[in-house]
Design a protein around this motif. Structure first.
Motif, PDB file in Angstrom:
ATOM      1  N   GLY A  15     -13.874  21.443 -15.523  1.00  0.00           N
ATOM      2  CA  GLY A  15     -12.991  22.237 -16.363  1.00  0.00           C
ATOM      3  C   GLY A  15     -11.522  22.050 -16.081  1.00  0.00           C
ATOM      4  N   GLY A  16     -11.104  20.829 -15.727  1.00  0.00           N
ATOM      5  CA  GLY A  16      -9.691  20.564 -15.483  1.00  0.00           C
ATOM      6  C   GLY A  16      -9.193  20.946 -14.107  1.00  0.00           C
ATOM      7  N   ARG A  17     -10.094  21.404 -13.237  1.00  0.00           N
ATOM      8  CA  ARG A  17      -9.715  21.818 -11.889  1.00  0.00           C
ATOM      9  C   ARG A  17     -10.552  21.082 -10.846  1.00  0.00           C
ATOM     10  NH1 ARG A  17      -9.507  26.932 -14.603  1.00  0.00           N
ATOM     11  NH2 ARG A  17      -7.418  27.875 -14.483  1.00  0.00           N
ATOM     12  N   ILE A  18     -10.050  21.063  -9.627  1.00  0.00           N
ATOM     13  CA  ILE A  18     -10.816  20.521  -8.509  1.00  0.00           C
ATOM     14  C   ILE A  18     -11.696  21.627  -7.939  1.00  0.00           C
ATOM     15  CG2 ILE A  18     -10.672  19.646  -6.149  1.00  0.00           C
ATOM     16  CD1 ILE A  18      -8.174  18.134  -6.937  1.00  0.00           C
ATOM     17  N   GLU A  19     -12.996  21.354  -7.873  1.00  0.00           N
ATOM     18  CA  GLU A  19     -13.938  22.319  -7.307  1.00  0.00           C
ATOM     19  C   GLU A  19     -14.064  22.152  -5.798  1.00  0.00           C
ATOM     20  OE1 GLU A  19     -16.584  24.508  -8.623  1.00  0.00           O
ATOM     21  OE2 GLU A  19     -15.584  24.629 -10.560  1.00  0.00           O
ATOM     22  N   GLN A  20     -14.058  20.888  -5.339  1.00  0.00           N
ATOM     23  CA  GLN A  20     -14.225  20.654  -3.903  1.00  0.00           C
ATOM     24  C   GLN A  20     -13.740  19.250  -3.560  1.00  0.00           C
ATOM     25  OE1 GLN A  20     -18.117  21.582  -2.371  1.00  0.00           O
ATOM     26  NE2 GLN A  20     -17.678  20.835  -0.313  1.00  0.00           N
ATOM     27  N   LYS A  63      -5.517  21.453 -15.055  1.00  0.00           N
ATOM     28  CA  LYS A  63      -4.984  22.788 -14.797  1.00  0.00           C
ATOM     29  C   LYS A  63      -4.445  22.970 -13.383  1.00  0.00           C
ATOM     30  CE  LYS A  63      -8.558  24.451 -17.984  1.00  0.00           C
ATOM     31  NZ  LYS A  63      -9.790  25.268 -18.111  1.00  0.00           N
ATOM     32  N   GLY A  64      -3.418  22.225 -13.041  1.00  0.00           N
ATOM     33  CA  GLY A  64      -2.780  22.416 -11.748  1.00  0.00           C
ATOM     34  C   GLY A  64      -3.521  21.763 -10.605  1.00  0.00           C
ATOM     35  N   VAL A  65      -3.553  20.431 -10.592  1.00  0.00           N
ATOM     36  CA  VAL A  65      -4.285  19.684  -9.568  1.00  0.00           C
ATOM     37  C   VAL A  65      -3.354  19.318  -8.415  1.00  0.00           C
ATOM     38  CG1 VAL A  65      -5.392  17.468  -9.071  1.00  0.00           C
ATOM     39  CG2 VAL A  65      -6.051  18.765 -11.100  1.00  0.00           C
ATOM     40  N   ASN A  66      -3.814  19.606  -7.200  1.00  0.00           N
ATOM     41  CA  ASN A  66      -3.114  19.202  -5.979  1.00  0.00           C
ATOM     42  C   ASN A  66      -4.037  18.270  -5.193  1.00  0.00           C
ATOM     43  OD1 ASN A  66      -0.522  20.971  -5.770  1.00  0.00           O
ATOM     44  ND2 ASN A  66      -2.137  22.394  -6.379  1.00  0.00           N
ATOM     45  N   LEU A  67      -3.547  17.069  -4.917  1.00  0.00           N
ATOM     46  CA  LEU A  67      -4.402  16.074  -4.271  1.00  0.00           C
ATOM     47  C   LEU A  67      -3.533  15.026  -3.594  1.00  0.00           C
ATOM     48  CD1 LEU A  67      -7.230  14.706  -3.878  1.00  0.00           C
ATOM     49  CD2 LEU A  67      -6.815  13.540  -6.059  1.00  0.00           C
ATOM     50  N   MET A  84       0.839  -1.197   0.000  1.00  0.00           N
ATOM     51  CA  MET A  84       0.000   0.000   0.000  1.00  0.00           C
ATOM     52  C   MET A  84       0.874   1.247   0.000  1.00  0.00           C
ATOM     53  SD  MET A  84      -3.130  -0.886   2.564  1.00  0.00           S
ATOM     54  CE  MET A  84      -2.080  -1.186   3.971  1.00  0.00           C
ATOM     55  N   ALA A  85       0.315   2.344  -0.524  1.00  0.00           N
ATOM     56  CA  ALA A  85       1.116   3.563  -0.626  1.00  0.00           C
ATOM     57  C   ALA A  85       0.212   4.762  -0.878  1.00  0.00           C
ATOM     58  CB  ALA A  85       2.116   3.426  -1.767  1.00  0.00           C
ATOM     59  N   ALA A  86       0.622   5.894  -0.317  1.00  0.00           N
ATOM     60  CA  ALA A  86      -0.095   7.140  -0.583  1.00  0.00           C
ATOM     61  C   ALA A  86       0.286   7.654  -1.964  1.00  0.00           C
ATOM     62  CB  ALA A  86       0.249   8.171   0.478  1.00  0.00           C
ATOM     63  N   ILE A  87      -0.657   8.381  -2.585  1.00  0.00           N
ATOM     64  CA  ILE A  87      -0.414   9.016  -3.883  1.00  0.00           C
ATOM     65  C   ILE A  87      -0.541  10.521  -3.685  1.00  0.00           C
ATOM     66  CG2 ILE A  87      -1.193   9.245  -6.273  1.00  0.00           C
ATOM     67  CD1 ILE A  87      -2.433   6.468  -6.043  1.00  0.00           C
ATOM     68  N   GLU A  88       0.442  11.271  -4.178  1.00  0.00           N
ATOM     69  CA  GLU A  88       0.412  12.726  -4.024  1.00  0.00           C
ATOM     70  C   GLU A  88       0.589  13.400  -5.375  1.00  0.00           C
ATOM     71  OE1 GLU A  88       2.399  16.255  -1.261  1.00  0.00           O
ATOM     72  OE2 GLU A  88       3.396  14.314  -1.462  1.00  0.00           O
ATOM     73  N   LEU A  89      -0.348  14.277  -5.721  1.00  0.00           N
ATOM     74  CA  LEU A  89      -0.298  15.054  -6.954  1.00  0.00           C
ATOM     75  C   LEU A  89       0.048  16.494  -6.587  1.00  0.00           C
ATOM     76  CD1 LEU A  89      -2.037  12.516  -7.548  1.00  0.00           C
ATOM     77  CD2 LEU A  89      -3.423  13.928  -9.074  1.00  0.00           C
ATOM     78  N   ILE A  90       1.104  17.016  -7.181  1.00  0.00           N
ATOM     79  CA  ILE A  90       1.577  18.371  -6.860  1.00  0.00           C
ATOM     80  C   ILE A  90       1.527  19.236  -8.113  1.00  0.00           C
ATOM     81  CG2 ILE A  90       3.485  19.722  -5.919  1.00  0.00           C
ATOM     82  CD1 ILE A  90       4.482  17.078  -4.635  1.00  0.00           C
ATOM     83  N   ASP A  91       0.552  20.147  -8.153  1.00  0.00           N
ATOM     84  CA  ASP A  91       0.391  21.091  -9.267  1.00  0.00           C
ATOM     85  C   ASP A  91       0.476  20.375 -10.618  1.00  0.00           C
ATOM     86  OD1 ASP A  91      -0.144  23.624 -10.250  1.00  0.00           O
ATOM     87  OD2 ASP A  91       1.962  24.132 -10.484  1.00  0.00           O
ATOM     88  N   LEU A  92      -0.242  19.280 -10.743  1.00  0.00           N
ATOM     89  CA  LEU A  92      -0.184  18.455 -11.951  1.00  0.00           C
ATOM     90  C   LEU A  92      -0.966  19.118 -13.089  1.00  0.00           C
ATOM     91  CD1 LEU A  92       1.375  15.819 -11.837  1.00  0.00           C
ATOM     92  CD2 LEU A  92      -0.783  14.582 -11.867  1.00  0.00           C
ATOM     93  N   LYS A  93      -0.316  19.216 -14.272  1.00  0.00           N
ATOM     94  CA  LYS A  93      -0.937  19.852 -15.428  1.00  0.00           C
ATOM     95  C   LYS A  93      -0.764  18.979 -16.671  1.00  0.00           C
ATOM     96  CE  LYS A  93      -0.076  24.551 -13.742  1.00  0.00           C
ATOM     97  NZ  LYS A  93       0.599  25.848 -13.988  1.00  0.00           N
ATOM     98  N   LYS A  94      -1.753  19.067 -17.553  1.00  0.00           N
ATOM     99  CA  LYS A  94      -1.678  18.374 -18.838  1.00  0.00           C
ATOM    100  C   LYS A  94      -2.210  19.285 -19.924  1.00  0.00           C
ATOM    101  CE  LYS A  94      -1.223  15.124 -21.910  1.00  0.00           C
ATOM    102  NZ  LYS A  94       0.123  14.683 -22.348  1.00  0.00           N
ATOM    103  N   LYS A 133     -11.059  14.237 -15.498  1.00  0.00           N
ATOM    104  CA  LYS A 133     -10.861  13.195 -14.481  1.00  0.00           C
ATOM    105  C   LYS A 133     -10.166  11.952 -15.041  1.00  0.00           C
ATOM    106  CE  LYS A 133     -15.675  11.602 -14.946  1.00  0.00           C
ATOM    107  NZ  LYS A 133     -15.980  12.468 -16.107  1.00  0.00           N
ATOM    108  N   SER A 134     -10.574  11.488 -16.230  1.00  0.00           N
ATOM    109  CA  SER A 134      -9.931  10.311 -16.814  1.00  0.00           C
ATOM    110  C   SER A 134      -8.509  10.630 -17.271  1.00  0.00           C
ATOM    111  CB  SER A 134     -10.751   9.768 -17.996  1.00  0.00           C
ATOM    112  OG  SER A 134     -11.932   9.146 -17.533  1.00  0.00           O
ATOM    113  N   THR A 135      -8.300  11.848 -17.780  1.00  0.00           N
ATOM    114  CA  THR A 135      -6.947  12.262 -18.162  1.00  0.00           C
ATOM    115  C   THR A 135      -6.034  12.253 -16.942  1.00  0.00           C
ATOM    116  OG1 THR A 135      -7.797  13.659 -19.944  1.00  0.00           O
ATOM    117  CG2 THR A 135      -5.574  14.134 -19.158  1.00  0.00           C
ATOM    118  N   LEU A 136      -6.546  12.733 -15.824  1.00  0.00           N
ATOM    119  CA  LEU A 136      -5.764  12.752 -14.591  1.00  0.00           C
ATOM    120  C   LEU A 136      -5.406  11.327 -14.160  1.00  0.00           C
ATOM    121  CD1 LEU A 136      -4.656  14.682 -12.424  1.00  0.00           C
ATOM    122  CD2 LEU A 136      -6.787  14.355 -11.163  1.00  0.00           C
ATOM    123  N   LEU A 137      -6.357  10.418 -14.249  1.00  0.00           N
ATOM    124  CA  LEU A 137      -6.102   9.027 -13.878  1.00  0.00           C
ATOM    125  C   LEU A 137      -5.044   8.401 -14.780  1.00  0.00           C
ATOM    126  CD1 LEU A 137      -7.510   7.110 -11.716  1.00  0.00           C
ATOM    127  CD2 LEU A 137      -8.535   5.986 -13.682  1.00  0.00           C
TER     128      LEU A 137
END
Length: 348
Positions: free
Chosen positions: A209-214, A20-24, A1-11, A42-46
C-alpha cells in the motif's frame, strides 16, 4: 559505487497517493530487494530513484548528493528493465556502446569496456547479432551488459526476469547475484516473486500500500515477520492464521499468550501430525486435498471448529494421507507467531 538514501519520499497522482513517505538507505555495494504485491508502489519507487517519475515530496540522495530534481542522465545510475529495452535495429555491440558514445567516451575505452563486459556475461559470440536473433536469456544478458559498461554508481532492476521461463529465471537469478557480488555495485531490485527476493537480497524491503512494512535480512523477515501482511506474503505455502481460542479443538490453555494476541500464525512446515507432551497448539482436521510437491506433501485441512477454518500443513512426502481422513495435529509453542488483528502487528 555509492549509497542511496530515501528521505520521506512521496508520490501522488493527483489526489491519489502511490508512495506514502518511504525512508530507506541502500548501503554502498549492497543488494536491496523491494518485494510486494502488484500495485504496492515498488516499481513507482524505483522509477522515482531513476528519475523517470517526479518526486512529489521528500529527498533522494545518491553518494551524499541530493538528486531529487536532477535529470535522469546525470544521476549516474543504470536501469535494467523487464522488457530488455534493446534497440532492435542495432547489433549487440552497438547496443552496448550506444550510451558510451553519447557520453563521448574514447573509442579505445569503449572497446575495452565492451570486451570486459562480454567476457563477464559470456556474450562475446553474439556481439554482431541483433536482438531478434537472441533468446530471452541472451537478451537479458545484453540488457545487463548495457548497464555494466557504463560503470554506474548504482544498478536498478525492475522485474528483469519476469518474461523468462522458470528454468531461465533460476539461471539468470544466479547470474545476477554472482555479478553483483563480483562488481560490488550498489543495487536496488524490484520483484513480486518472493523466491527471487529471498535468494537475491542482502536486505529485504517488504512493501504494501505504498509503505514499507518491514526491512531485514531474508532470514529475519521469514522467521520473525512484524505484521500479519508480511507473515502471509513471505513463505510458500503462506502462513496459516487462526483465531485464538481457549477451548474447543484449538487448545491453547497451556500456552502463555499476550493479552493483546488474538490471531495465531503457523507456518505450514511447523505443523506435525500426531500428539505431543510438549507445550503446543493442538487441533484436529479433515483432509480435503493432498498436493504432492517433490519430496513433500501439502495437506489442506478443514479444522473441526466453529468457523470451519482451512489450513495447510507441509509434511514429508513419505507420509501418506487420504482425502476425507481426520487427523490430529500440533504446532510447538516456540514455532507460533502471535498477532493483534486490530493493529495487524506482531505481539510476541
Amino acid at each position: 559505487m555509492a549509497a542511496i538514501e530515501l528521505i520521506d519520499l512521496k508520490k501522488n497522482y493527483g489526489q491519489v497517493p502511490a508512495v506514502k513517505g518511504v525512508n530507506l538507505t541502500v548501503a554502498d555495494g549492497k543488494m536491496i530487494v523491494l518485494v510486494g504485491p502488484s500495485g504496492c508502489g515498488k516499481s513507482t519507487l524505483l522509477r522515482m530513484i531513476a528519475g523517470l517519475e517526479s518526486i512529489s515530496s521528500g529527498h533522494l540522495h545518491i553518494a551524499g548528493t541530493d538528486v531529487s530534481t536532477v535529470e535522469p542522465a546525470k544521476r549516474d545510475i543504470a536501469m535494467v528493465f523487464q522488457n530488455y529495452a534493446l534497440y532492435p535495429h542495432m547489433t549487440v555491440r552497438q547496443n552496448l556502446e550506444y550510451g558510451l558514445k553519447n557520453r563521448r567516451v574514447a573509442r579505445a575505452e569503449i572497446d575495452r569496456r565492451i570486451a570486459e563486459t562480454a567476457a563477464i556475461l559470456e556474450i562475446g559470440p553474439f556481439l554482431e547479432r541483433r536482438p531478434r536473433q537472441l533468446s530471452g536469456g541472451q537478451r537479458q544478458r545484453v540488457a545487463m551488459g548495457r548497464a555494466i559498461v557504463r560503470n554506474p554508481a548504482a544498478f536498478l532492476f525492475d522485474e528483469p526476469l519476469s518474461n523468462l521461463d522458470a528454468k531461465l529465471r533460476v539461471q539468470m537469478r544466479v547470474e545476477i547475484r554472482r555479478l553483483q557480488r563480483r562488481l560490488k555495485t550498489t543495487s536496488l531490485y524490484v520483484t513480486h516473486d518472493q523466491l527471487e527476493a529471498m535468494t537475491l537480497a542482502d536486505r529485504l524491503v517488504v512493501m504494501n500500500g505504498g509503505r514499507i512494512e518491514q526491512i531485514g535480512t531474508p532470514v529475519e523477515v521469514y522467521q520473525r515477520p512484524e505484521t500479519i501482511f508480511v507473515a502471509g506474503f513471505i513463505g510458500s505455502p503462506p502462513m496459516n492464521f487462526v483465531e485464538l481460542k481457549t477451548n474447543g479443538t484449538i487448545a491453547a490453555e497451556e500456552l502463555t499468550m499476550s493479552a493483546d494476541a488474538d490471531v495465531i500464525g503457523i507456518r505450514p512446515n511447523a505443523i506435525r501430525l500426531g500428539e505431543t507432551t510438549s507445550p503446543a497448539l493442538r487441533f484436529k482436521g479433515k483432509v480435503e486435498l493432498v498436493e504432492t510437491v517433490g519430496d513433500e506433501n501439502h495437506i489442506h485441512l478443514r479444522l473441526n471448529d466453529a468457523k470451519n477454518e482451512l489450513i495447510v500443513a507441509s509434511i514429508a512426502g513419505d507420509q501418506r494421507l487420504s482425502d476425507g481422513e481426520t487427523v490430529s495435529c500440533f504446532a510447538l509453542a516456540d514455532s507460533l507467531h502471535l498477532f493483534n488483528s486490530a493493529t495487524g502487528r506482531r505481539v510476541n
